[in-house]
Scaffold this active site. Structure first.
Site: not given
Length: 828
Positions: A26, A91, A498, A696
């Site tokens: 589907c 309007c 790191d 980081d």
């Protein structure tokens, strides 16, 4: 994912909730129909999350047209529909201007404005913010008031869908059980016609969704689960109808005109039951993201014109000053300007301990203020808040596909045509050589093969587990950006870390103060802070902070002089004070007063050592270091227990790097590597390892991109969520262990699901085709199995329907077991 060559014009993206899907075919049918529409550049439809991610050219096609395409394919869409008051209209031309302003907002499907009632009815996707609508109307010169009524949203649409399936199931069950009871009752005049009357609404009202889906698939020259159900039940129904209307045709051919209305009705009933259970369970797979969305406060108290005003959170603007009282949620991201409190950020970062907040500290939207009141300045609002970004990333991850899903998708794409082929062959074989009544057995086996086949289980095996897994990760502060990242993570055998800001806090702190007998730690630190107070060097800032933490008051410094690369000197309390490194002290010829041995020990530990001299006499040394984060050592140990190698990758000098690695328990060190060369080091390891790089997310971006899995680590609102495959919001390294453990658990669940789906279809399709006749056809079926296989070993189609419904429900519930996942506990 389906796509075509993108247009040079700027395209827009939208996510639309789809209703009425029953299997992955589907989803493929909808995706194919959308991508064939002019202006649609990409379309990815996810069956498990029931969402379509679409990229389109708004100059060629709009969302109203896209919604219409989905409807014509036989499926529905769930959007948000709201009524707003509109001010300033005078309007009919005002009406058209407001309608155009609303319609031009990306994500708006339709907008209708009534001048007399001064109301606007807007239909839009869940991504659209009311503030965006309000801004668009304001720019057109009018005012969009508050939302007066919500006509519909995705939640109510999903509930309506579930309610519809439930009601049709109950209706079908009552009639099907009545048909079964009548079938066992003694014959009476008109019984066959009564059975036909009862079966017809089940077939064409309760089962209409299957015909609708089958027709949509047929229009796109494909077949799906709906095709199997529609053809199978129609065969049983039409055979029985002919037997009622033209029994003489069967008698003339020497065939007893049997009725199988109970078979067609009960199959539809059981499949609707399966759909109901599956849909309800599937809704629970996205429970985590619903919880995240539910965290968002509805209102905020802002200070405007000197007064506190409560306004909808959508109206908060960057720069607003917001007041938060104890027990309230922080409405948006910002920076504390006044006050002090502790804030519970656990729902965002996974960190259970409340965080102290004072002026200058950042606060995250949706976190809970625990104690004092404070005022903060809004810095991120609406879709830019940390919570909104998390929800968006989790939503995208839940709609993504893992590589393992490709196999299931390929098989599912060929599955239905193959099953139809097997069913036709089954019919021909049993009609040609089967025992009498051959036509009856041929039809029943034909129906059983069509009904028992279940591509649903194949289609749900991977995405349901990914939805639960990614949601569970977000609950614990681990954002997994895609199914691919989730799958790759379970293969990680090496983690590169790191140093600065990842293993360590990323800021220098005073770790040791060594003094001569005639002085004291407090005196040395106080004097050092006095001279460093006017310095802007990171070492000086750390010393001043340490003195402040101990509540030591310094003295004024004069004749301050910075000695680049060495230290500083000044007059403090009319005495000449010098604070510098070992080279400066030796250059001046100062005596170390017996502190040299201790200084060397501190050097070996990778610390920065500063010497304080007073009137040419060294009176103390101050050691500073970037200390490791809490739980860093425990996280590294946990990785080693999982059989994962750890390596520190840093640009720092080898001595400092080795000292930090030794303290954290990291296995090996690669030091003095420039940021631009880190990616090369990752590549070297990838020749023999599956590598995760933890950094980081900013300085380490190339290495994160090169790694098999990039893990970006940060703190709260500062974290660069878009840079890694996985993001750890809290900055806690134990999140690496959580991510890998969750990946392993999720992949184990996916493999269980796929095994069940493959084993189910492989084993039961042959049974439905009648292979057990070879075993029981001549000897007879044992009495205990008679209800299942009849006299000759043929599978009852009703039980085939029950098995098919159970298979997909089993897969979903197995995936839901992931909700019980809990990260390992670590001591602080």
């Amino acid at each position: 994912m389906m796509d075509k060559e993108p247009n040079s014009r700027k395209s827009e993206k939208a996510r639309i909730h789809i209703t009425g899907m029953t299997c992955t075919t589907c989803a493929a049918t909808i995706g194919k129909g959308l991508v064939e529409t002019q202006g649609v550049e990409r379309a990815n439809v996810n069956f498990a999350s029931e969402e379509a991610s679409i990229e389109y050219d708004p100059t060629k096609v709009d969302l109203a047209r896209i919604k219409d395409i989905v409807s014509r394919l036989g499926y529905g869409t769930a959007t948000r529909k709201s009524i707003f008051s509109v001010g300033g209209m005078t309007c009919a031309s005002c009406v058209s201007r407001v309608e155009k302003a609303l319609s031009d907002v990306p994500g708006v499907i339709s907008a209708s404005v009534n001048l007399a009632s001064e109301k606007a009815t807007v239909e839009y996707t869940e991504e659209v913010r009311v503030a965006d609508l309000r801004q668009a109307v304001r720019e057109a010169g009018y005012e969009l008031g508050p939302e007066t009524k919500t006509l519909e949203d995705v939640t109510t649409a999903a509930q309506r869908e579930l309610r519809t399936i439930r009601n049709r199931f109950i209706f079908a069950a009552v009639l099907a059980l009545s048909i079964m009871a009548l079938g066992w009752s003694p014959s009476f005049i008109g019984k066959s016609y009564l059975l036909w009357v009862l079966a017809t609404p089940v077939q064409f009202w309760a089962g209409w969704r299957f015909y609708q889906g089958a027709w949509g698939a047929l229009r796109h020259k494909t077949a799906d689960m709906n095709t199997l159900i529609a053809v199978g039940t129609s065969a049983a129904y039409l055979y029985s109808m002919l037997a009622v209307l033209f029994p003489s045709l069967f008698v003339t051919a020497g065939i007893e005109p049997g009725l199988y209305f109970d078979t067609s009705a009960m199959i539809i009933t059981l499949i609707l039951l399966g759909r109901f259970l599956e849909t309800r369970a599937r809704g629970q797979t996205s429970e985590a993201i619903k919880k995240l969305i539910g965290l968002n406060p509805k209102t905020a108290v802002v200070i405007r014109e000197g007064e506190e005003k409560e306004i909808p959170v959508e109206d908060v603007q960057v720069g607003d000053l917001i007041v938060v009282h104890p027990g309230e949620r922080v409405p948006v991201d910002g920076v504390v300007r006044q006050g002090y409190s502790s804030v519970d950020e656990s729902m965002i970062t996974g960190e259970s301990i409340p965080v102290e907040k004072k002026a200058g500290d950042e606060v995250i939207g949706a976190s809970i203020n625990k104690t004092g009141s404070f005022q903060f300045e809004a810095t991120r609002v609406g879709k830019d808040t940390t919570l909104a970004r998390i929800v968006r990333l989790v939503d995208e991850a839940q709609g993504s596909k893992a590589p393992i899903q490709r196999l299931a998708d390929i098989i599912a794409s060929y599955f239905v045509p193959i099953v139809i082929g097997i069913a036709i062959i089954t019919f021909i074989v049993w009609y040609s050589i089967g025992p009498p009544p051959a036509l009856t057995f041929a039809i029943l086996n034909f129906v059983a093969v069509l009904i028992i086949a279940c591509p649903c289980a194949l289609g749900l095996a991977t995405p349901t587990a990914i939805m639960v897994g990614t949601g569970k990760g977000a609950e614990h502060g681990v954002l997994i950006r895609s199914g691919e990242a989730l799958e790759r993570s379970h293969q990680i055998n090496t983690v590169l870390l790191d140093k600065t800001g990842t293993l360590t806090r990323g800021e220098l702190t005073v770790t040791d103060i060594i003094v001569v007998p005639s002085s004291s730690e407090e005196e040395v630190l106080r004097l050092a802070a006095s001279v460093e107070r006017v310095s802007e060097h990171p070492l000086g800032e750390a010393i001043v902070k340490a003195a402040s933490d101990r509540k030591l008051e310094g003295s004024p410094a004069s004749d301050f002089k910075a000695i680049p690369g060495h230290g500083v000197e000044a007059l403090v309390e009319d005495r000449k004070l010098l604070l510098g490194n070992l080279g400066l002290v030796k250059e001046r010829g100062f005596s170390l007063n017996g502190l040299e041995e201790k200084a060397n020990e501190l050097f070996e530990e990778g610390k920065t050592v500063m010497f304080l001299s007073l009137d040419s006499q060294v009176v103390g040394i101050i050691a500073l270091a970037d200390t490791i984060k809490p739980n860093a050592k425990e996280a590294v140990q946990a990785l080693h227990k999982m059989g994962i190698e750890t390596v520190m990758l840093t640009g720092d000098n080898r001595r400092t790097a080795k000292a930090i690695a030794r303290e954290a328990g990291v296995g090996s060190v690669v030091a003095e590597v420039l940021p631009e060369h880190k990616a090369q080091e990752v590549r070297k390891l990838q020749k023999r390892k599956v590598v995760a790089m933890v950094g980081d997310g900013i300085n380490d971006a190339p290495a994160l991109a090169q790694a098999d899995v990039g893990i970006a680590i940060g703190t709260g609102a500062d974290v660069a969520m878009e840079t890694g495959d996985i993001t750890l919001i809290s900055g806690d390294l134990t999140g690496i262990v959580t991510a890998i453990s969750l990946s392993k658990r999720t992949m184990r669940t996916i493999k269980q699901n796929l095994f069940w789906a493959f084993a189910y279809n492989t084993a039961l399709i042959p049974v439905a085709a009648g292979v057990l006749y070879l075993a029981f056809g001549h000897t007879g079926v044992p009495s205990g199995l008679h209800f299942i296989f009849g006299d000759y070993g043929f599978l009852n189609p009703i039980l085939a329907a029950a098995a098919m419904a159970a298979s997909s429900v089993t897969v979903v519930f197995n995936s839901l077991r992931l909700r019980r996942f809990k990260p390992a506990k670590f001591g602080s």
